[in-house]
Design a protein around this motif. Structure first.
Motif, PDB file in Angstrom:
ATOM      1  N   TYR A  61      56.321  12.885   9.780  1.00 45.56           N
ATOM      2  CA  TYR A  61      55.424  11.936   9.098  1.00 45.56           C
ATOM      3  C   TYR A  61      54.513  12.663   8.110  1.00 45.56           C
ATOM      4  O   TYR A  61      54.404  12.261   6.942  1.00 45.56           O
ATOM      5  CB  TYR A  61      54.592  11.189  10.137  1.00 45.56           C
ATOM      6  N   LEU A  62      53.879  13.735   8.563  1.00 44.98           N
ATOM      7  CA  LEU A  62      52.930  14.435   7.686  1.00 44.98           C
ATOM      8  C   LEU A  62      53.643  15.215   6.589  1.00 44.98           C
ATOM      9  O   LEU A  62      53.118  15.364   5.478  1.00 44.98           O
ATOM     10  CB  LEU A  62      52.037  15.356   8.523  1.00 44.98           C
ATOM     11  N   GLN A  63      54.835  15.688   6.887  1.00 48.43           N
ATOM     12  CA  GLN A  63      55.611  16.371   5.852  1.00 48.43           C
ATOM     13  C   GLN A  63      56.022  15.390   4.754  1.00 48.43           C
ATOM     14  O   GLN A  63      56.025  15.728   3.562  1.00 48.43           O
ATOM     15  CB  GLN A  63      56.853  17.008   6.470  1.00 48.43           C
ATOM     16  N   LYS A  64      56.317  14.169   5.135  1.00 47.00           N
ATOM     17  CA  LYS A  64      56.712  13.152   4.157  1.00 47.00           C
ATOM     18  C   LYS A  64      55.527  12.671   3.343  1.00 47.00           C
ATOM     19  O   LYS A  64      55.615  12.562   2.108  1.00 47.00           O
ATOM     20  CB  LYS A  64      57.361  11.972   4.890  1.00 47.00           C
ATOM     21  N   HIS A  65      54.404  12.380   3.993  1.00 52.28           N
ATOM     22  CA  HIS A  65      53.283  11.732   3.303  1.00 52.28           C
ATOM     23  C   HIS A  65      52.287  12.712   2.698  1.00 52.28           C
ATOM     24  O   HIS A  65      51.577  12.344   1.748  1.00 52.28           O
ATOM     25  CB  HIS A  65      52.569  10.776   4.268  1.00 52.28           C
ATOM     26  N   ARG A  66      52.199  13.919   3.242  1.00 52.54           N
ATOM     27  CA  ARG A  66      51.340  14.969   2.694  1.00 52.54           C
ATOM     28  C   ARG A  66      49.938  14.474   2.315  1.00 52.54           C
ATOM     29  O   ARG A  66      49.520  14.561   1.162  1.00 52.54           O
ATOM     30  CB  ARG A  66      52.011  15.612   1.484  1.00 52.54           C
ATOM     31  N   PRO A  67      49.164  13.960   3.276  1.00 49.43           N
ATOM     32  CA  PRO A  67      47.818  13.463   2.960  1.00 49.43           C
ATOM     33  C   PRO A  67      46.861  14.614   2.655  1.00 49.43           C
ATOM     34  O   PRO A  67      47.050  15.741   3.120  1.00 49.43           O
ATOM     35  CB  PRO A  67      47.402  12.738   4.236  1.00 49.43           C
ATOM     36  N   ASP A  68      45.821  14.310   1.884  1.00 48.48           N
ATOM     37  CA  ASP A  68      44.769  15.300   1.639  1.00 48.48           C
ATOM     38  C   ASP A  68      43.882  15.480   2.867  1.00 48.48           C
ATOM     39  O   ASP A  68      43.413  16.581   3.151  1.00 48.48           O
ATOM     40  CB  ASP A  68      43.890  14.848   0.467  1.00 48.48           C
ATOM     41  N   ILE A  69      43.605  14.359   3.550  1.00 39.33           N
ATOM     42  CA  ILE A  69      42.699  14.364   4.696  1.00 39.33           C
ATOM     43  C   ILE A  69      43.402  13.711   5.884  1.00 39.33           C
ATOM     44  O   ILE A  69      44.025  12.658   5.738  1.00 39.33           O
ATOM     45  CB  ILE A  69      41.398  13.594   4.393  1.00 39.33           C
ATOM     46  N   VAL A  70      43.279  14.336   7.052  1.00 41.03           N
ATOM     47  CA  VAL A  70      43.786  13.755   8.290  1.00 41.03           C
ATOM     48  C   VAL A  70      42.606  13.624   9.255  1.00 41.03           C
ATOM     49  O   VAL A  70      41.926  14.606   9.564  1.00 41.03           O
ATOM     50  CB  VAL A  70      44.891  14.619   8.924  1.00 41.03           C
ATOM     51  N   GLY A  71      42.352  12.408   9.696  1.00 39.44           N
ATOM     52  CA  GLY A  71      41.337  12.156  10.718  1.00 39.44           C
ATOM     53  C   GLY A  71      42.013  11.972  12.054  1.00 39.44           C
ATOM     54  O   GLY A  71      42.964  11.189  12.162  1.00 39.44           O
ATOM     55  N   VAL A  72      41.559  12.684  13.079  1.00 40.10           N
ATOM     56  CA  VAL A  72      42.210  12.652  14.390  1.00 40.10           C
ATOM     57  C   VAL A  72      41.241  12.126  15.437  1.00 40.10           C
ATOM     58  O   VAL A  72      40.131  12.663  15.597  1.00 40.10           O
ATOM     59  CB  VAL A  72      42.699  14.052  14.808  1.00 40.10           C
ATOM     60  N   PHE A  73      41.634  11.067  16.144  1.00 40.16           N
ATOM     61  CA  PHE A  73      40.846  10.547  17.260  1.00 40.16           C
ATOM     62  C   PHE A  73      40.975  11.506  18.436  1.00 40.16           C
ATOM     63  O   PHE A  73      42.081  11.942  18.777  1.00 40.16           O
ATOM     64  CB  PHE A  73      41.340   9.159  17.655  1.00 40.16           C
ATOM     65  N   VAL A  74      39.835  11.828  19.069  1.00 36.42           N
ATOM     66  CA  VAL A  74      39.857  12.785  20.183  1.00 36.42           C
ATOM     67  C   VAL A  74      39.032  12.252  21.352  1.00 36.42           C
ATOM     68  O   VAL A  74      37.814  12.105  21.238  1.00 36.42           O
ATOM     69  CB  VAL A  74      39.297  14.165  19.772  1.00 36.42           C
ATOM     70  N   ASP A  75      39.706  11.926  22.460  1.00 39.85           N
ATOM     71  CA  ASP A  75      38.994  11.762  23.723  1.00 39.85           C
ATOM     72  C   ASP A  75      39.421  12.903  24.634  1.00 39.85           C
ATOM     73  O   ASP A  75      40.220  13.762  24.245  1.00 39.85           O
ATOM     74  CB  ASP A  75      39.211  10.380  24.332  1.00 39.85           C
ATOM     75  N   VAL A  76      38.881  12.954  25.846  1.00 39.64           N
ATOM     76  CA  VAL A  76      39.130  14.118  26.692  1.00 39.64           C
ATOM     77  C   VAL A  76      40.611  14.263  27.011  1.00 39.64           C
ATOM     78  O   VAL A  76      41.184  15.350  26.901  1.00 39.64           O
ATOM     79  CB  VAL A  76      38.302  14.031  27.988  1.00 39.64           C
ATOM     80  N   LEU A  77      41.261  13.171  27.409  1.00 42.96           N
ATOM     81  CA  LEU A  77      42.670  13.252  27.784  1.00 42.96           C
ATOM     82  C   LEU A  77      43.577  13.606  26.607  1.00 42.96           C
ATOM     83  O   LEU A  77      44.651  14.156  26.796  1.00 42.96           O
ATOM     84  CB  LEU A  77      43.124  11.931  28.404  1.00 42.96           C
ATOM     85  N   MET A  78      43.139  13.285  25.395  1.00 40.68           N
ATOM     86  CA  MET A  78      43.949  13.554  24.204  1.00 40.68           C
ATOM     87  C   MET A  78      43.592  14.876  23.531  1.00 40.68           C
ATOM     88  O   MET A  78      44.228  15.252  22.547  1.00 40.68           O
ATOM     89  CB  MET A  78      43.771  12.425  23.188  1.00 40.68           C
ATOM     90  N   ALA A  79      42.585  15.599  24.039  1.00 37.57           N
ATOM     91  CA  ALA A  79      42.031  16.733  23.306  1.00 37.57           C
ATOM     92  C   ALA A  79      43.071  17.803  22.987  1.00 37.57           C
ATOM     93  O   ALA A  79      43.152  18.296  21.847  1.00 37.57           O
ATOM     94  CB  ALA A  79      40.869  17.337  24.084  1.00 37.57           C
ATOM     95  N   GLU A  80      43.885  18.176  23.960  1.00 38.00           N
ATOM     96  CA  GLU A  80      44.865  19.233  23.720  1.00 38.00           C
ATOM     97  C   GLU A  80      45.951  18.776  22.755  1.00 38.00           C
ATOM     98  O   GLU A  80      46.367  19.529  21.861  1.00 38.00           O
ATOM     99  CB  GLU A  80      45.458  19.694  25.046  1.00 38.00           C
ATOM    100  N   ASP A  81      46.412  17.545  22.915  1.00 40.96           N
ATOM    101  CA  ASP A  81      47.423  17.025  21.993  1.00 40.96           C
ATOM    102  C   ASP A  81      46.842  16.846  20.591  1.00 40.96           C
ATOM    103  O   ASP A  81      47.531  17.064  19.588  1.00 40.96           O
ATOM    104  CB  ASP A  81      47.973  15.698  22.508  1.00 40.96           C
ATOM    105  N   ALA A  82      45.574  16.441  20.521  1.00 40.55           N
ATOM    106  CA  ALA A  82      44.919  16.284  19.216  1.00 40.55           C
ATOM    107  C   ALA A  82      44.874  17.603  18.467  1.00 40.55           C
ATOM    108  O   ALA A  82      45.062  17.648  17.235  1.00 40.55           O
ATOM    109  CB  ALA A  82      43.508  15.728  19.398  1.00 40.55           C
ATOM    110  N   ALA A  83      44.624  18.702  19.184  1.00 41.69           N
ATOM    111  CA  ALA A  83      44.593  20.020  18.540  1.00 41.69           C
ATOM    112  C   ALA A  83      45.969  20.403  18.002  1.00 41.69           C
ATOM    113  O   ALA A  83      46.079  21.013  16.921  1.00 41.69           O
ATOM    114  CB  ALA A  83      44.092  21.071  19.522  1.00 41.69           C
ATOM    115  N   LYS A  84      47.018  20.027  18.719  1.00 40.76           N
ATOM    116  CA  LYS A  84      48.373  20.320  18.229  1.00 40.76           C
ATOM    117  C   LYS A  84      48.680  19.503  16.972  1.00 40.76           C
ATOM    118  O   LYS A  84      49.308  20.001  16.032  1.00 40.76           O
ATOM    119  CB  LYS A  84      49.400  20.012  19.327  1.00 40.76           C
TER     120      LYS A  84
END
Length: 469
Positions: A61-84
């Protein structure tokens, strides 16, 4: 063929790789709608991994769309996946900003991951808009309130806090069109005890909480404030009418915790539901100290069929002492009795495995739930999230907490024992399984339980729930 970057493109990521849910992330949907409305010439899209839970999907997805800015939602359970996810976004040249409850409570911990450039603290709409404008403008991020960011030399900079949006009716309708609404509607489970075949959505229409429960405060206070701010009944009913027309919804669930703390709002909302004749059965959360039989009866006339209440523990020492819930056993039993008399279903939220909680206290709560008039039980493992008062209490006692955010999992019994005298994980696991069996195989619910496993919509949605336990 090369992919050309859109001139002004933001992608918002909801990194839900586990525990698929029929609830769309309303906060992210509102943020997307706000940026789309308030920032000229801006393309906004949502990368939601709920139905494509793989990092390969994120990469494509990101390779196709190549956005300038990516905003990532982060809660505790998602924190490690959010970092990836953030690492993939950085690889494709994007600036990465985090937001959400964990980002708000632990901005330094988030920014320890070099893949994040900035963190939005608190409500995101105005802060993210100003961040975008600075990104495409003078790059003066220090002028953006509510922001932590990494400077060119690698040091962290914290800007002044931002106040909360007082008039949330000024926010646009959530960007439902950016989500796969049909797939969400198909796995919507909030109203399945009433009728699993109904097409439904969950909405959140308020922000803020004045209460001080230790397991979720001060996180909510810092993220959304103490004052309850709520959309007008007119705007909520207008959204319901829109969703009924656009997506053919047949029911809805209001996931706010505190609607019933505003009785005037409830009365006006119910009157509008009746006058508009939307004919949508609905449910909502409540606190047992903010609702009575008269309010329930009024809500039922407007289509209410289900309530969810936080019981947590039937032991006063745990519920009011440790959790600071400040509700009485009588308020709990009175609420259940009033709902049963009116024919309103009730789901009870239960927590087990609290610090210092004994096996006898766990079983007192389980026995109360199983023998009560509750229709459903949502049983979770007490988990002191970083930044919460309960977390601080555990730290002060010198007890152990997980080193990895993935282990802060209230669905599973995976966190380490906080102290040597605490109930072991193995025993908690057994208690949890036994509690669900005791509850759902109780004679008062046995017929409903059997019906739920014979197939069709009942079985499909039951399997979604079972993945969490």
């Amino acid at each position: 063929m090369s992919i050309h970057r859109h001139s002004r493109h933001v992608v918002l990521v909801f990194p839900r790789f586990r525990y698929k849910s029929g609830d769309i992330p309303i906060g992210l949907a509102t943020l997307a709608a706000y940026i789309r409305e308030r920032v000229p010439d801006m393309s906004v899209s949502i990368l939601d991994t709920t139905f494509s839970p793989s990092f390969a999907f994120v990469e494509r997805y990101l390779q196709k769309h190549r956005p300038d800015i990516v905003g990532v939602f982060v809660d505790v359970l998602m924190a490690e996946d959010a970092a990836k996810v953030a690492a993939i976004a950085k690889k494709h040249g994007a600036a990465v900003i985090a937001g959400g409850p964990h980002a708000t409570m632990a901005p330094e911990a988030v920014l320890k991951e070099a893949v994040f450039d900035a963190v939005c603290v608190g409500e995101g709409e105005e802060t993210f808009r100003e961040y975008i404008e600075a990104f495409y403008g003078n790059r003066n991020f220090a002028a953006v309130k509510g922001l932590w960011f990494r400077q060119a030399d690698g040091t962290l900079y914290k800007t002044p806090e931002r106040g909360f949006i007082e008039e949330i009716d000024a926010l646009p309708r959530p960007a439902f069109d950016l989500f796969d609404m049909e797939r969400y509607i198909r796995i919507f489970i909030q109203m399945d005890s009433h009728d699993p075949a109904l097409r439904g959505v969950s909405l959140t229409v308020s922000r803020g909480c004045p209460f001080n429960c230790t397991f979720c405060q001060p996180t909510v206070h810092r993220t959304l404030g103490r004052k309850v701010r709520i959309r007008s009944p007119q705007s909520v009913v207008a959204d319901l009418a829109y969703l009924k027309g656009a997506y053919r919804i047949e029911c809805f669930y209001l996931s706010d915790d505190l609607l019933t703390v505003l009785p005037d709002w409830i009365r006006e909302f119910c009157a509008l539901l009746e006058s508009r004749r939307l004919d949508l059965p609905w449910g909502c959360n409540t606190r047992v100290d903010t609702i009575d039989a008269d309010m329930m009866a009024r809500m039922k006339r407007a289509g209410l069929v289900k309530l969810k209440v936080g019981i947590e523990s039937i032991t006063d020492r745990i519920r009011n002492g440790l959790y600071n819930k400040q509700i009485t056993r009588l308020q709990i039993t009175d609420t259940l009795a009033a709902a049963e008399k009116l024919g309103i279903q009730v789901t009870g939220f239960i927590m087990v495995g609290a610090p210092t909680e004994t096996a006898a206290e766990v079983w007192d709560t389980i026995r109360f739930a199983a023998t009560s008039s509750l229709d459903e039980m949502v049983l979770s493992v007490t988990t002191p999230f970083p930044g919460s008062a309960l977390h601080d209490h555990v730290i002060k006692q010198g007890w152990r907490l997980p080193s990895r955010f993935r282990l802060y999992n209230y669905y599973q019994v995976r966190r380490p024992r906080m102290s040597d005298d605490q109930i072991s994980n193995a025993r908690l696991f057994v208690y949890k399984k036994a509690a669900n069996a005791y509850f759902y195989l109780h004679p008062s619910r046995l017929a409903t339980t059997i019906r739920s496993v014979v197939g069709g919509a009942w079985l499909r949605k039951l399997l979604i729930k079972l993945r969490r336990v």
